[in-house]
Design a protein around this motif. Sequence first.
Motif, PDB file in Angstrom:
ATOM      1  N   SER A  19       0.961  -0.964   0.066  1.00 18.13           N
ATOM      2  CA  SER A  19       0.061   0.034   0.064  1.00 18.13           C
ATOM      3  C   SER A  19       0.966   1.310  -0.098  1.00 18.13           C
ATOM      4  O   SER A  19       1.797   1.183   0.493  1.00 18.13           O
ATOM      5  CB  SER A  19      -0.829   0.061   1.394  1.00 18.13           C
ATOM      6  N   LEU A  20       0.572   2.190  -0.613  1.00 20.38           N
ATOM      7  CA  LEU A  20       1.204   3.527  -0.758  1.00 20.38           C
ATOM      8  C   LEU A  20       0.329   4.570  -1.088  1.00 20.38           C
ATOM      9  O   LEU A  20      -0.731   4.389  -1.658  1.00 20.38           O
ATOM     10  CB  LEU A  20       2.544   3.350  -1.924  1.00 20.38           C
ATOM     11  N   ARG A  21       0.759   5.725  -0.881  1.00 15.80           N
ATOM     12  CA  ARG A  21       0.141   6.954  -1.159  1.00 15.80           C
ATOM     13  C   ARG A  21       0.676   7.681  -2.212  1.00 15.80           C
ATOM     14  O   ARG A  21       2.091   8.183  -2.321  1.00 15.80           O
ATOM     15  CB  ARG A  21       0.259   7.920   0.166  1.00 15.80           C
ATOM     16  N   ILE A  22      -0.043   8.119  -3.149  1.00 17.05           N
ATOM     17  CA  ILE A  22       0.167   8.936  -4.360  1.00 17.05           C
ATOM     18  C   ILE A  22      -0.825  10.055  -4.456  1.00 17.05           C
ATOM     19  O   ILE A  22      -1.915   9.842  -4.546  1.00 17.05           O
ATOM     20  CB  ILE A  22       0.042   7.900  -5.662  1.00 17.05           C
ATOM     21  N   ASP A  23      -0.291  11.407  -4.438  1.00 18.33           N
ATOM     22  CA  ASP A  23      -1.215  12.337  -4.375  1.00 18.33           C
ATOM     23  C   ASP A  23      -1.989  12.375  -3.198  1.00 18.33           C
ATOM     24  O   ASP A  23      -3.173  12.865  -3.695  1.00 18.33           O
ATOM     25  CB  ASP A  23      -1.811  12.782  -5.738  1.00 18.33           C
ATOM     26  N   GLY A  24      -1.747  11.886  -2.032  1.00 13.71           N
ATOM     27  CA  GLY A  24      -2.769  11.802  -1.060  1.00 13.71           C
ATOM     28  C   GLY A  24      -3.740  10.756  -1.163  1.00 13.71           C
ATOM     29  O   GLY A  24      -4.569  10.429  -0.180  1.00 13.71           O
ATOM     30  N   MET A  25      -3.613   9.877  -2.242  1.00 11.65           N
ATOM     31  CA  MET A  25      -4.715   9.013  -2.481  1.00 11.65           C
ATOM     32  C   MET A  25      -3.852   7.613  -1.866  1.00 11.65           C
ATOM     33  O   MET A  25      -2.758   7.242  -2.484  1.00 11.65           O
ATOM     34  CB  MET A  25      -5.285   8.673  -3.572  1.00 11.65           C
ATOM     35  N   GLN A  52       8.668   5.765  -3.160  1.00 15.66           N
ATOM     36  CA  GLN A  52       9.093   7.036  -3.965  1.00 15.66           C
ATOM     37  C   GLN A  52       9.271   6.763  -5.099  1.00 15.66           C
ATOM     38  O   GLN A  52       8.889   7.377  -6.144  1.00 15.66           O
ATOM     39  CB  GLN A  52      10.522   7.364  -3.200  1.00 15.66           C
ATOM     40  N   MET A  53      10.004   5.680  -5.725  1.00 19.10           N
ATOM     41  CA  MET A  53      10.201   5.351  -7.209  1.00 19.10           C
ATOM     42  C   MET A  53       8.952   5.183  -7.642  1.00 19.10           C
ATOM     43  O   MET A  53       8.677   5.585  -9.071  1.00 19.10           O
ATOM     44  CB  MET A  53      11.285   4.203  -7.032  1.00 19.10           C
ATOM     45  N   ILE A  54       8.035   4.439  -7.030  1.00 22.87           N
ATOM     46  CA  ILE A  54       6.606   3.934  -7.749  1.00 22.87           C
ATOM     47  C   ILE A  54       5.690   5.345  -8.046  1.00 22.87           C
ATOM     48  O   ILE A  54       5.294   5.497  -9.014  1.00 22.87           O
ATOM     49  CB  ILE A  54       5.856   2.905  -6.956  1.00 22.87           C
ATOM     50  N   THR A  55       6.087   6.214  -6.909  1.00 22.56           N
ATOM     51  CA  THR A  55       5.431   7.577  -6.970  1.00 22.56           C
ATOM     52  C   THR A  55       5.841   8.295  -8.360  1.00 22.56           C
ATOM     53  O   THR A  55       5.213   8.817  -9.016  1.00 22.56           O
ATOM     54  CB  THR A  55       5.523   8.299  -5.892  1.00 22.56           C
ATOM     55  N   ARG A  56       7.046   8.488  -8.425  1.00 24.43           N
ATOM     56  CA  ARG A  56       7.832   8.753  -9.491  1.00 24.43           C
ATOM     57  C   ARG A  56       7.480   8.405 -10.828  1.00 24.43           C
ATOM     58  O   ARG A  56       7.177   9.111 -11.774  1.00 24.43           O
ATOM     59  CB  ARG A  56       9.322   8.846  -9.162  1.00 24.43           C
ATOM     60  N   LEU A  57       7.501   7.120 -10.945  1.00 20.04           N
ATOM     61  CA  LEU A  57       7.104   6.590 -12.211  1.00 20.04           C
ATOM     62  C   LEU A  57       5.733   6.823 -12.601  1.00 20.04           C
ATOM     63  O   LEU A  57       5.419   7.045 -13.682  1.00 20.04           O
ATOM     64  CB  LEU A  57       7.125   4.973 -12.276  1.00 20.04           C
ATOM     65  N   TYR A  58       4.872   6.886 -11.656  1.00 21.61           N
ATOM     66  CA  TYR A  58       3.245   7.448 -11.866  1.00 21.61           C
ATOM     67  C   TYR A  58       3.333   8.782 -12.375  1.00 21.61           C
ATOM     68  O   TYR A  58       2.666   8.890 -13.219  1.00 21.61           O
ATOM     69  CB  TYR A  58       2.681   7.159 -10.698  1.00 21.61           C
ATOM     70  N   HIS A  59       4.051   9.777 -11.501  1.00 18.64           N
ATOM     71  CA  HIS A  59       3.894  11.082 -12.227  1.00 18.64           C
ATOM     72  C   HIS A  59       4.455  11.436 -13.570  1.00 18.64           C
ATOM     73  O   HIS A  59       4.070  12.057 -14.545  1.00 18.64           O
ATOM     74  CB  HIS A  59       4.539  11.995 -11.282  1.00 18.64           C
ATOM     75  N   GLU A  60       5.673  10.561 -13.754  1.00 18.27           N
ATOM     76  CA  GLU A  60       6.316  10.854 -14.933  1.00 18.27           C
ATOM     77  C   GLU A  60       5.496  10.237 -16.200  1.00 18.27           C
ATOM     78  O   GLU A  60       5.518  10.843 -17.173  1.00 18.27           O
ATOM     79  CB  GLU A  60       7.908  10.248 -14.965  1.00 18.27           C
ATOM     80  N   SER A  61       4.994   8.966 -15.825  1.00 18.12           N
ATOM     81  CA  SER A  61       3.857   8.593 -16.850  1.00 18.12           C
ATOM     82  C   SER A  61       2.518   9.358 -17.158  1.00 18.12           C
ATOM     83  O   SER A  61       2.504   9.531 -18.533  1.00 18.12           O
ATOM     84  CB  SER A  61       3.567   7.237 -16.550  1.00 18.12           C
ATOM     85  N   ILE A  62       2.071   9.914 -16.210  1.00 21.29           N
ATOM     86  CA  ILE A  62       1.154  10.742 -16.371  1.00 21.29           C
ATOM     87  C   ILE A  62       1.565  12.037 -17.081  1.00 21.29           C
ATOM     88  O   ILE A  62       0.770  12.535 -18.097  1.00 21.29           O
ATOM     89  CB  ILE A  62       0.399  11.123 -15.082  1.00 21.29           C
TER      90      ILE A  62
END
Length: 126
Positions: A19-25, A52-62
Motif C-alpha cells: 500500500s502506498l500513497r500517491i498524491d494523497g490517495m 518513492q520510485m513508484i510515485t515518481r514512475l506514476y507522475h512521469e508517466s502521467i
Amino acid sequence: MCKLFINADPELWVSRTHSLRIDGMVTSVRMENAFWHVLAELAERDGMNLPQMITRLYHESIDAGHDLGNFTSFLRVCALRYLELQLDGAVPRDTRVPIASLNADRILAGNSGNTATPKMVTKAKH
C-alpha cells in the motif's frame, strides 16, 4: 526447459500487496515477489525507496500522457523492461550506476525495444 523454472524458489511467485500513497490517495498494488525484487533494485539504484520510485514512475508517466488504467501491469512492464535493457547492455548491470545518470534518449535511439512490438520471438517446433 521447464526444470529451470519449476525449480525456482516458490517464494518468487508468491503475490504480495504494497500500500502506498500517491498524491494523497492510498492505493494498493499486488504483484509477485519476483517483480517487487526487481523494482526494489531499480529504486535503490537511484537512492529511492520503493514507494518513492513508484510515485515518481506514476507522475512521469502521467506527465508523458499515458493512461495508467492498469498500474500494476505498467509496473510489471517497467521491471521487465529494466531487465531487458540490462541484457541488451543499454543499462549497466553494475547497480552502483544510477539510472538517472544514463542518457535515456541515446538508449532509446539505439534500442528497438522501445516500440509496442515485443523483441522476443519464439519459434514453434514441428
